[in-house]
Design a protein around this motif. Structure first.
Motif, PDB file in Angstrom:
ATOM      1  N   LEU A   1     -12.282   4.730  74.785  1.00 22.97           N
ATOM      2  CA  LEU A   1     -12.108   5.987  75.524  1.00 22.97           C
ATOM      3  C   LEU A   1     -12.231   5.802  77.031  1.00 22.97           C
ATOM      4  O   LEU A   1     -11.708   6.605  77.814  1.00 22.97           O
ATOM      5  CB  LEU A   1     -13.137   7.028  75.061  1.00 22.97           C
TER       6      LEU A   1
ATOM      7  N   THR B   1      -7.247  19.565  70.674  1.00 22.70           N
ATOM      8  CA  THR B   1      -8.153  19.119  69.616  1.00 22.70           C
ATOM      9  C   THR B   1      -8.222  20.174  68.513  1.00 22.70           C
ATOM     10  O   THR B   1      -7.628  21.254  68.631  1.00 22.70           O
ATOM     11  CB  THR B   1      -9.541  18.787  70.194  1.00 22.70           C
TER      12      THR B   1
ATOM     13  N   ALA C   1     -14.405  12.370  76.524  1.00 23.95           N
ATOM     14  CA  ALA C   1     -13.023  12.285  77.003  1.00 23.95           C
ATOM     15  C   ALA C   1     -12.852  13.089  78.289  1.00 23.95           C
ATOM     16  O   ALA C   1     -12.212  12.618  79.251  1.00 23.95           O
ATOM     17  CB  ALA C   1     -12.060  12.792  75.929  1.00 23.95           C
TER      18      ALA C   1
ATOM     19  N   LEU D   1      -6.720  14.647  70.747  1.00 22.48           N
ATOM     20  CA  LEU D   1      -7.957  14.035  70.276  1.00 22.48           C
ATOM     21  C   LEU D   1      -8.328  14.640  68.927  1.00 22.48           C
ATOM     22  O   LEU D   1      -8.589  15.839  68.827  1.00 22.48           O
ATOM     23  CB  LEU D   1      -9.082  14.274  71.291  1.00 22.48           C
TER      24      LEU D   1
ATOM     25  N   ILE E   1      -5.393  10.018  70.500  1.00 24.44           N
ATOM     26  CA  ILE E   1      -6.654   9.356  70.170  1.00 24.44           C
ATOM     27  C   ILE E   1      -7.066   9.827  68.779  1.00 24.44           C
ATOM     28  O   ILE E   1      -7.568  10.939  68.608  1.00 24.44           O
ATOM     29  CB  ILE E   1      -7.755   9.710  71.194  1.00 24.44           C
TER      30      ILE E   1
END
Length: 384
Positions: free
Chosen positions: A19, A34, A48, A92, A135
């Motif tokens: 990260l 997210t 993040a 993410l 990610i």
């Protein structure tokens, strides 16, 4: 013979504390997309954000992406980005926020774009305003590496697999610490998604010498490490190997597509919200039985793995990691017989028309797909 292409992200950043790469980016603003609360609860969302702020960026959070992200969620996220004007979009989480971020990106750069054009694989050019980093929090979907996004039409209960090289992320960040927080059930479900990606890529009619080695090694890693990752959640070797397997399988299937395991999993998932990885795990052995009549690659794979029967090996692995052999006995998502039969014809027709069906090694009819669904529901061998 037509030429082929092989596309993956420009950069794959992997390993512990990956990260930190976010702090090296250049830009003024970044939007983080997210899902639920797990990335916040475990501190990865804040980490993040901090790394992006170290890079001098203002950060927008777009959270609450649901499992099986909807068209509505994607359009709403694109509108929020249009107000904020990010230079980077950071997805993410699991497959859902990554898939959603890809389509939010379309609606950020091209507001009002016809979603059905995306379904027909007609994507507009991207990267006129932002680039995408994915990610993953799970070792499963491989959306961080692929040209795929699966979006749900909630009104009509249809999952659409969208495919375009435009939505291959610019950067994939694989930080081993993140999937280590997955509970055993999710580890099992997403791990079998990896297995399915790899096996379907290996037998795809579009497979080639670039995709086969990646698919094969991913299969070997899943057989060797998935059970350990499920039963020993803090075993970082197993976590790393499964994270790598997921990405390698993604590199393979993103370039040679999949087969009817995914076609059928998309449709039963759209009808009953059966978790995608578990739907794949349930369907995979029955479809191997169906496909074996059309390709020798399963036999080649069995020889490489040193096993007698691939579908039995998968049923055994499923049992060891807590997944059932049939849809009917499923405990994580209960699908009653009358409900299953009520939508069987519709699911079968839609699965036959799914984009992933095009590269299946054996061309199925709607009736074939219907009978495979029934075999997987009742636990009958596929011998037609």
């Amino acid at each position: 013979m037509a030429y082929s292409t092989f596309s993956i992200p420009k950069q794959v950043i992997h390993g512990n504390n990956a990260l930190e790469f976010l702090s090296t980016l250049e830009g003024k603003r970044a939007s983080i997309v997210t899902g639920g609360h797990s990335m916040k609860r475990f501190g990865f969302l804040d980490e993040a954000k901090t790394q992006l702020e170290k890079a001098g960026m203002e950060v927008q959070i777009i959270d609450g992406v649901e499992p099986d992200p909807s068209i509505t969620t994607c359009k709403a996220g694109g509108a929020k980005m249009a107000e904020f004007q990010p230079d980077w979009i950071i997805a993410l989480g699991g497959g859902s926020p990554m898939d959603a971020a890809k389509v939010m990106w379309v609606y950020y750069e091209h507001p009002g774009y016809d979603f059905m054009e995306l379904v027909r694989f007609n994507f507009p050019p991207l990267r006129t305003k932002a680039k995408l980093i994915c990610i993953p929090s799970t070792s499963g979907t491989a959306s961080e590496i692929t040209a795929f996004s699966v979006i749900t039409d909630t009104d009509n209960h249809i999952k659409y697999p969208l495919v375009s090289p435009q939505i291959v992320p610019d950067v994939a960040i694989l930080d081993d610490r993140i999937p280590a927080k997955m509970p055993p059930l999710i580890t099992a479900q997403t791990g079998m998604d990896v297995m399915t990606h790899a096996i379907e890529a290996y037998v795809s009619t579009a497979a080639d010498d670039y995709t086969d080695p990646l698919a094969l090694h991913a299969i070997q890693l899943v057989f060797e490490y998935l059970e350990t990752a499920v039963k020993e959640p803090t075993n970082m070797v197993a976590r790393q190997k499964m994270h790598d397997a997921s990405t390698m399988a993604g590199m393979a299937f993103s370039n040679c597509s999949l087969g009817i395991v995914h076609s059928m999993a998309h449709k039963i998932g759209g009808e009953f919200h059966l978790t995608h990885g578990e739907a794949n795990a349930l369907m995979l052995p029955y479809i191997i039985q169906f496909n074996k009549k059309a390709t020798s690659k399963y036999a080649r794979l069995e020889g490489i793995l040193g096993i007698d029967n691939l579908e039995h090996a998968i049923w055994n692995l499923n049992a060891r990691i807590g997944l059932t052999k049939t849809i009917q006995e499923g405990t994580n998502t209960v699908i009653k017989e009358k409900d299953f039969l009520a939508v069987l014809d519709r699911m079968s027709e839609r699965a036959e028309a799914d984009a992933c069906t095009l590269t299946n090694p054996r061309k199925p009819s709607v009736e074939d797909i219907k009978n495979i669904y029934k075999a997987a529901y009742y636990g009958k061998d596929v011998n037609f």
